[in-house]
Scaffold this active site. Sequence first.
Site, short mmCIF file in Angstrom:
data_model
loop_
_atom_site.label_atom_id
_atom_site.label_comp_id
_atom_site.label_asym_id
_atom_site.label_seq_id
_atom_site.Cartn_x
_atom_site.Cartn_y
_atom_site.Cartn_z
N ASP A 129 44.29 46.88 23.23
CA ASP A 129 44.35 47.11 24.67
C ASP A 129 45.80 47.35 25.08
OD1 ASP A 129 41.64 46.65 24.80
OD2 ASP A 129 41.84 44.59 25.54
N ASP A 131 48.35 45.94 27.79
CA ASP A 131 48.62 44.89 28.77
C ASP A 131 49.87 45.26 29.55
OD1 ASP A 131 46.49 43.11 27.96
OD2 ASP A 131 47.66 42.68 26.16
#
Length: 204
Positions: A129, A131
Amino acid sequence: MDTIHPHDLLWGLAPDQLPAEAPAWARQVLAAGQPVVVRRALCAPGRVAVGVRGATRGERFAACMPVDAIQRRIAPEHLRLRAPTELPALRALDQVTPLLDALGLPWGPTGGVGYQLATGLAVLHGASDLDLLLRTAEPIDRARARALLAQLDSASCRIDLQLETPYGAVALREWAGDSRRVLLKCDAGARLVDNPWQPLELAA
């Protein structure tokens, strides 16, 4: 030393400054000269809460670092992508940089993306992901939060953005949702609040 914030990367913690119960991998990380990540927790005066990051998601060790041991500091807003790659997380960072720059607020990557940009170590993979944090000294209303989230959700991977308020951090995805109360993370823990920009002693 400038004010130290959560997600800052700090260099200078020595292996022998870790507690006796620290795992061998954590000592090896520090011996290799890698940074630690500032985390949200309380430590004794003159020390800052940090986390040592290992090679896998399961390798994380919490510690407290003497402030006078800090040799170098990089905040997320000092990190920018120089050469996009095919990794979805880095491609997403390239995609959202103009959008976030246009907000006129300090922002930057955290997590694995921030760590890789700061150290050059290949810690990302195809499913990583992205962040991010956005420093928001002034409130962002929920309609604006929803609009920003919709734009971020069009990127090439999942993006988790934290709104850093003067009193802690709240997930953009949560602030953009329908719940009246949201989870505000601060050094002393986390609590449900109506307004993340309100002093905690006054928060409902």
